[in-house]
Design an enzyme around this catalytic site. Structure first.
Site, mmCIF file in Angstrom:
data_model
loop_
_atom_site.group_PDB
_atom_site.id
_atom_site.type_symbol
_atom_site.label_atom_id
_atom_site.label_comp_id
_atom_site.label_asym_id
_atom_site.label_seq_id
_atom_site.Cartn_x
_atom_site.Cartn_y
_atom_site.Cartn_z
ATOM 1 N N THR A 1 0.822 -1.209 0.000
ATOM 2 C CA THR A 1 0.000 0.000 0.000
ATOM 3 C C THR A 1 0.855 1.257 0.000
ATOM 4 O OG1 THR A 1 -1.700 -1.231 1.181
ATOM 5 C CG2 THR A 1 -1.901 1.160 1.215
ATOM 6 N N TYR B 1 7.084 -13.641 -7.819
ATOM 7 C CA TYR B 1 7.548 -13.823 -9.190
ATOM 8 C C TYR B 1 8.322 -15.127 -9.409
ATOM 9 C CZ TYR B 1 9.274 -12.794 -13.876
ATOM 10 O OH TYR B 1 9.549 -12.859 -15.215
ATOM 11 N N TYR C 1 4.477 -12.596 5.539
ATOM 12 C CA TYR C 1 3.332 -12.028 4.836
ATOM 13 C C TYR C 1 3.004 -12.900 3.633
ATOM 14 C CZ TYR C 1 0.740 -8.349 2.237
ATOM 15 O OH TYR C 1 -0.189 -7.626 1.532
ATOM 16 N N LYS D 1 0.911 -12.254 8.502
ATOM 17 C CA LYS D 1 -0.141 -11.472 7.881
ATOM 18 C C LYS D 1 -0.661 -12.322 6.730
ATOM 19 C CE LYS D 1 -1.248 -7.276 5.278
ATOM 20 N NZ LYS D 1 -0.708 -6.079 4.571
ATOM 21 N N ILE E 1 -3.765 -6.025 9.659
ATOM 22 C CA ILE E 1 -2.985 -4.932 9.069
ATOM 23 C C ILE E 1 -3.825 -4.443 7.910
ATOM 24 C CG2 ILE E 1 -0.877 -4.275 7.859
ATOM 25 C CD1 ILE E 1 0.615 -6.331 9.555
#
Length: 291
Positions: free
Chosen positions: A47, A109, A135, A164, A206
């Protein structure tokens, strides 16, 4: 690790018209969250447009947030990538004064196997001076870190203290919550599922939308942590439309449009992202007015 319970917010990076970092707007955003119930701040996540922020800008952003925060809220810093050695080098060269934890995204990726994901985080754990929240966001990485891998990391490394989880997969959340070590944190990375995750035993969220509506969103999560489901869902229903709208085109264009409507920052993003369309901005304005 109770400092990471409740509502963390994935801060945007505000920009000026020339697309340089707008530090005045960043200060305003941080203070707004401190004043309105946010529990901790997350810098340099998706973000925050971390992939288009330079190393020098990242240091300046960290310094800006720390100077406004003055130790009031815990700060989590995003350091991750698909080049394990580069992540290790960044951790070794970072000044962590005033930083309380690291958020590290699963490698994107490259599409590693589950063993590759495990070895990546093992290498990071071995050099990190701070607690790590791993995450998992398969929609961006094209690689799902399975619960078995997350839980293996949780059991094998004391400084990997939480995940997360942002797979928007209820079954995966529930498997993590059922099988995790007692003190391991399952943190929602999906704003729309955050309350359900908390009520099922999660540590919080989060959040993206939380930075724009910290008072309402943080209250919802706190009610959820107390098990007050009915009152919490009243707030959830109130926030459903705006939460959906911010992800309609791309993140963070949506949340930046909300923050512009609130006169906190401009809706500018860096390429290859583009700002929210006029139609989306109008929908967001109507949703905010309803709230």
């Amino acid at each position: 690790m109770t400092k990471f319970y409740g509502t963390g917010v994935a801060l945007i990076t505000p920009f000026k018209e020339d697309l340089s970092v707008d530090f005045d707007a960043l200060e305003k955003l941080v203070q707004y969250n401190i004043d309105n119930g946010t529990n901790y701040l997350v810098i340099s996540g998706t973000t925050g447009e971390s992939v288009t922020i330079t190393k020098e800008e990242k240091v300046a952003i960290i310094d800006c947030v720390k100077s406004i925060n003055e130790g009031q809220l815990p700060i989590v810093l995003g350091i991750g990538g698909n080049n394990t050695q580069a992540v290790i080098n960044e951790i070794k060269s970072t000044n962590f004064d005033g930083i309380d934890g690291i958020l590290s995204v699963s490698p994107y990726y490259s599409k590693p196997t589950q063993e590759g994901v495990y070895q990546h985080f093992k290498a990071i754990s071995e050099v990190s001076p701070l607690p790590i929240i791993v995450y998992n966001v398969p929609g961006r990485t094209s690689s799902n870190m399975l619960p078995v891998t997350t839980l293996r990391l949780a059991r094998d490394f004391n400084n990997i203290i939480g995940v997360k989880e942002a797979g928007n997969n209820v079954a995966q959340y529930l498997q993590l919550l059922r099988d995790k070590p007692e003190d391991f944190l399952v943190i929602s990375g999906d704003d729309d599922l955050a309350l359900s995750v908390v009520l099922a035993g999660g540590a919080g969220v989060i959040s993206v939308i939380g930075q724009a509506l910290p008072k309402e969103f943080s209250k919802m999560i706190q009610l959820g942590l107390k098990g007050e489901a009915k009152a919490a869902y009243q707030l959830h229903f109130k926030l459903m439309e705006i939460t959906s709208l911010i992800f309609k085109e791309n993140n963070p264009a949506g949340i930046k449009a909300v923050l512009e409507a609130l006169n906190i920052s401009k809706s500018l993003v860096r390429l290859p992202l583009v700002p929210a369309t006029t139609n989306l901005k109008e929908e967001i304005s109507k949703a905010l007015a309803a709230i």
